[in-house]
Design a protein around this motif. Structure first.
Motif, PDB file in Angstrom:
ATOM      1  N   ARG A  37       0.827  -1.193   0.000  1.00  0.00           N
ATOM      2  CA  ARG A  37       0.000   0.000   0.000  1.00  0.00           C
ATOM      3  C   ARG A  37       0.870   1.255   0.000  1.00  0.00           C
ATOM      4  O   ARG A  37       2.049   1.228   0.345  1.00  0.00           O
ATOM      5  N   ARG A  38       0.262   2.352  -0.387  1.00  0.00           N
ATOM      6  CA  ARG A  38       0.990   3.621  -0.463  1.00  0.00           C
ATOM      7  C   ARG A  38       1.520   4.029   0.910  1.00  0.00           C
ATOM      8  O   ARG A  38       0.976   3.691   1.930  1.00  0.00           O
ATOM      9  N   ARG A  39       2.601   4.802   0.891  1.00  0.00           N
ATOM     10  CA  ARG A  39       3.218   5.423   2.065  1.00  0.00           C
ATOM     11  C   ARG A  39       3.985   4.424   2.955  1.00  0.00           C
ATOM     12  O   ARG A  39       4.334   4.743   4.074  1.00  0.00           O
ATOM     13  N   GLU A 111       6.426   2.506  -9.592  1.00  0.00           N
ATOM     14  CA  GLU A 111       5.059   2.904  -9.953  1.00  0.00           C
ATOM     15  C   GLU A 111       4.676   2.424 -11.352  1.00  0.00           C
ATOM     16  O   GLU A 111       4.154   3.172 -12.187  1.00  0.00           O
ATOM     17  N   SER A 148       2.034   0.635  -6.128  1.00  0.00           N
ATOM     18  CA  SER A 148       1.194   0.773  -4.948  1.00  0.00           C
ATOM     19  C   SER A 148      -0.262   0.412  -5.196  1.00  0.00           C
ATOM     20  O   SER A 148      -1.018   0.236  -4.250  1.00  0.00           O
ATOM     21  N   GLU A 248      -7.135   7.527  -4.477  1.00  0.00           N
ATOM     22  CA  GLU A 248      -5.984   6.968  -5.186  1.00  0.00           C
ATOM     23  C   GLU A 248      -6.099   5.458  -5.349  1.00  0.00           C
ATOM     24  O   GLU A 248      -5.766   4.905  -6.398  1.00  0.00           O
ATOM     25  N   GLU A 249      -6.553   4.785  -4.298  1.00  0.00           N
ATOM     26  CA  GLU A 249      -6.562   3.333  -4.312  1.00  0.00           C
ATOM     27  C   GLU A 249      -7.713   2.758  -5.121  1.00  0.00           C
ATOM     28  O   GLU A 249      -7.573   1.735  -5.777  1.00  0.00           O
TER      29      GLU A 249
END
Length: 482
Positions: A37-39, A111, A148, A248-249
């Motif tokens: 996942r992001r971050r 990405e 992500s 975003e997801e």
């Protein structure tokens, strides 16, 4: 093995896997996939790996195919030392040039989903160059792709996908576990504060510095002020992060419906019927958003430990739970800059609907990570469950059920965040054990367990000592398992 840079906190297993891939002595080309996942720090890890190996690193952006090829051509020319840019007309040509420029080193394309969005055939073109006879096979380069977008990355190697069977590395970078997160935030010696903090930011490393200007609570007494000056402050990036994550997801178009589903789960309506009832919609209307939220890793569907066919939904990202249960319900205060009033209005919901269920999840993680020490064997399942008590016409909720690989019940546990636990809680677990035994479950090895954020009565401690009941308080939850 490459030494892990000091700037990389923890992530020992992830770094070891990446370093082993990058330094493999294999003479043939290799391919690996990194997701998460992001971050979570994937880019930070991969950039550090590229620097340590003098690898080629390219970070894709949300561009058209033409612009992406232009950027890729400039990056390759810089790597080749020719200056200017290579003129590339297709990704097939770009990949041939890539392996010509980097025939024996590490290649990282970060990405990747951005590139796939503009160029869906890229996955097939990657397959072509990696297959026998492809240009990659003439090199010893190691190609890592990262992304992500969990649904996209999950499908990259699945089923009949072009790249299935080509990867020698499939690495998922997860959030930090709760103990590591406490160390990262500098609150490992303050377990109550650590639980409260983790209930909001979870184990996402990016939230520690970039999203709150490196502002961490000075102590338990500073927690409320910290929430007001960071999470509920429109000038701080963390304020809008939950909404950005959802957009975003999922790429959700019917945003109110997605927020409604998340809000229902955050407030305890965690079955499909419960979510539909809370939203006053047919259950068929929420099937698609639930599937999308599951696919992108924002919601987890968890089966009941004792009732086949029954499952509940849990939000996997604590920040989204906090937003859905606290921020969204008090948005009229927040949009006017009245953070203190919003926090005052949302504190009770936070303690009951956010921290309470989150504490239960931490207890399940504790039981899983310490299963050998606590129960003498590895578990097949650690989950919540319900035991029907027909005589009392009620159900007993088991917050931490541990099942062995042979199906035996290794432990039955109850978790209470704000209650001092006593004999009544133990009696409820005893009753559940007896009911399960009557239904044919194997309970000879069952260890009863009480998990409490507020401690235990002296009477319970005395009985627990005599009967081998497991008592886990906050210091024990954060103690070093060694």
């Amino acid at each position: 093995m490459l030494a892990k840079p000091e700037a990389v906190f923890d992530r020992h297993a992830e770094w070891e896997a990446l370093a082993r891939f990058a330094t493999s002595p294999a003479a043939s080309a290799r391919f690996g996939v990194v997701s998460g996942r992001r971050r979570q720090g994937k880019t930070f890890l991969l950039d550090a790996l590229a620097r340590a190996t003098d690898g080629f690193y390219f970070a894709a952006t949300e561009d058209t195919e033409l612009e992406s090829l232009r950027r890729f051509g400039r990056a390759l020319a810089a790597r080749a030392g020719t200056g200017g840019a290579f003129e590339l007309h297709s990704w097939e040509e770009a990949l041939r040039r890539l392996y010509a420029v980097v025939p024996d080193g590490l290649i990282i394309i970060d990405e990747l989903p951005y590139l796939l969005s503009a160029s869906p055939s890229l996955a097939s073109q990657l397959q072509h160059v990696l297959d026998p006879g492809g240009v990659a096979r003439e090199t010893s380069s190691k190609l890592l792709v990262c992304g992500s977008a969990m649904a996209v990355m999950g499908n990259l190697l699945a089923g009949n996908a072009p790249l299935r069977g080509r990867a020698s590395l499939e690495l998922v970078v997860p959030p930090m576990d709760y103990r590591t997160a406490a160390e990262f935030w500098g609150v490992a010696d303050q377990p109550e504060l650590a639980v409260l903090l983790h209930s909001i930011v979870g184990g996402t490393p990016a939230y520690r510095h970039e999203f709150v200007h490196s502002d961490a609570p000075a102590g338990l007494g500073d927690f409320d002020s910290w929430v007001i000056r960071t999470v509920l402050n429109p000038a701080v990036p963390l304020f809008r992060e939950a909404r950005y994550l959802l957009a975003e997801e999922t790429g959700a178009r019917d945003t109110p419906l997605y927020h409604g589903v998340l809000g229902a789960i955050a407030l305890g309506h965690n079955t499909r019927g419960g979510i539909a009832g809370y939203l006053e919609r047919p259950s068929t209307n929420i099937g698609h958003p639930l599937t999308v939220l599951e696919d992108c890793g924002l919601v987890a569907k968890e089966p009941d430990a004792f009732r086949t066919g029954r499952s509940t939904y849990r939000i996997a990202e604590p920040l989204i739970t906090f937003y859905s249960a606290v921020m969204r319900r008090n948005w009229s205060f927040l949009e006017r800059g009245m953070a203190e009033q919003a926090w005052q209005a949302g504190q009770e919901t936070f303690r009951a609907q956010v921290v309470g269920p989150h504490f239960e999840q931490l207890c399940r993680e504790f039981a899983l990570r310490n299963a050998y020490t606590l129960f003498g064997e590895p578990p097949s399942t650690v989950a919540a469950g319900t035991v029907a008590d027909q005589a009392a016409r009620t159900q007993i909720q088991i917050d931490v059920a541990v099942l062995g690989t042979d199906g035996a019940v290794l432990s039955l546990g109850e978790a209470k965040w704000r209650q001092t636990m006593g004999i009544a809680h133990l009696d409820r677990l005893r009753r559940a054990r007896d009911l399960l035994a009557a239904k044919g479950h194997r309970v000879a090895r069952t260890r009863l367990a009480c998990y409490s954020g507020a401690g235990f009565t002296d009477e319970l401690r005395k009985v627990a000592n005599a009967e081998g009941v497991l008592l886990v308080d906050l210091p024990a939850l954060y103690a070093d398992p060694s």
